[in-house]
Design an enzyme around this catalytic site. Structure first.
Site, PDB file in Angstrom:
ATOM      1  N   LYS A  64       0.814  -1.222   0.000  1.00 13.07           N
ATOM      2  CA  LYS A  64       0.000   0.000   0.000  1.00 13.07           C
ATOM      3  C   LYS A  64       0.849   1.274   0.000  1.00 13.07           C
ATOM      4  O   LYS A  64       0.391   2.322  -0.469  1.00 13.07           O
ATOM      5  CB  LYS A  64      -0.956  -0.002   1.188  1.00 13.07           C
ATOM      6  CG  LYS A  64      -2.031  -1.076   1.084  1.00 13.07           C
ATOM      7  CD  LYS A  64      -3.014  -1.013   2.230  1.00 13.07           C
ATOM      8  CE  LYS A  64      -4.046  -2.132   2.111  1.00 13.07           C
ATOM      9  NZ  LYS A  64      -5.104  -2.039   3.140  1.00 13.07           N
ATOM     10  N   ALA A 129      -2.441   0.087   6.101  1.00 14.90           N
ATOM     11  CA  ALA A 129      -3.816   0.215   6.588  1.00 14.90           C
ATOM     12  C   ALA A 129      -3.884   1.101   7.826  1.00 14.90           C
ATOM     13  O   ALA A 129      -4.855   1.841   8.032  1.00 14.90           O
ATOM     14  CB  ALA A 129      -4.398  -1.162   6.887  1.00 14.90           C
ATOM     15  N   LEU A 204      -9.051  -5.273  12.003  1.00 13.27           N
ATOM     16  CA  LEU A 204      -9.148  -5.233  10.548  1.00 13.27           C
ATOM     17  C   LEU A 204      -9.160  -6.629   9.943  1.00 13.27           C
ATOM     18  O   LEU A 204      -9.589  -6.810   8.806  1.00 13.27           O
ATOM     19  CB  LEU A 204      -7.994  -4.414   9.962  1.00 13.27           C
ATOM     20  CG  LEU A 204      -8.274  -2.923   9.732  1.00 13.27           C
ATOM     21  CD1 LEU A 204      -8.635  -2.216  11.025  1.00 13.27           C
ATOM     22  CD2 LEU A 204      -7.096  -2.229   9.077  1.00 13.27           C
TER      23      LEU A 204
END
Length: 251
Positions: A64, A129, A204
């Protein structure tokens, strides 16, 4: 046929693949969703060039943040967060990066927040995240601190977490992969005995549906929630980005 896909490593029991494949079948959409398990982010070039009908990508662990230098453009929101989990592929392989984790997390946790009680949050893990989670808390006016293996100015180490800290920080979000199937017997190393009915634990991780982290929180009376709704909300936001006629649809 339009192609969409997921980039990450490793890719086990991909939520996105199942979600979009079922969505396409249910709604009669002429598209496919593929998993691209790559061991190095440099392989993203090969993925894109080898799939000429590719119109969008989801990005997951551990890319990411690593994917950002490969983009032609990044939205201000994703730039501020410092992580990208959705890419729209335009003409001549123009790559625009977005972050829909932010939208999914904020919308999912907001109904559980009790303003007078939930004023500070511990964010377990410092990966891509966690940056969306951090930004969501900042925008909600909730104080936050990372927790990682080693401490620093903006974070605690796991060894530092004690009763006083847990009394102050009533929200705990697991942004690490600890506890994910098949390693369901693992959980973040915090002193669960100090949790109370006033705590909110959010994981998560969505597989299993109730991680050991959440089980231990529930045993202390805490409110708990997994990441399934967040994943669905971020996936729907990604679909809106991929299919919207404008370059920057409102999120």
């Amino acid at each position: 046929m339009r192609t969409y896909g997921l980039i990450g490593f490793p890719l086990q029991h991909s939520f996105s693949s199942k979600f979009f494949t079922e969505k396409f079948a249910r709604e009669g959409i002429d598209a496919e969703y593929l998993d691209f398990e790559i061991e190095d982010i440099l392989q993203i070039r090969e993925v894109i060039l080898s799939n000429p009908h590719l119109h969008g990508l989801n990005i997951t662990i551990p890319y990411k943040e690593q994917v950002i230098p490969f983009l032609n453009e990044i939205t201000p929101e994703a730039q501020k967060i410092g992580a990208v989990n959705t890419i729209k592929i335009g003409r001549e392989y123009h790559l625009t990066g977005y972050n829909t984790d932010y939208v999914g997390f904020k919308s999912s946790i907001a109904p559980l927040i009790r303003p007078g009680l939930h004023q500070k949050a511990l964010i377990l893990g410092t990966g891509g995240a966690s940056k969306a989670v951090r930004q969501a808390f900042e925008d909600m006016g909730i104080g936050w601190k990372y927790v990682s293996r080693t401490g620093a100015d903006d974070r605690f180490s796991y060894n530092e977490i004690n009763e006083d800290i847990l009394h102050e920080y009533k929200i705990i979000v697991n942004c690490s992969p600890i506890g994910t199937f098949p390693k369901t017997g693992e959980c973040p190393d915090i002193p669960y005995r100090f949790l109370t009915r006033g705590h909110l634990l959010y994981d998560l991780v969505y597989n299993p549906a109730e991680t050991l982290f959440l089980k231990k929180g529930k045993a202390q009376g805490a409110t708990v929630k997994n990441g399934a709704e967040m994943l669905e909300l971020q996936a729907l936001a990604a679909w809106e980005i991929w299919t919207h006629k404008k370059n920057h649809p409102p999120l």
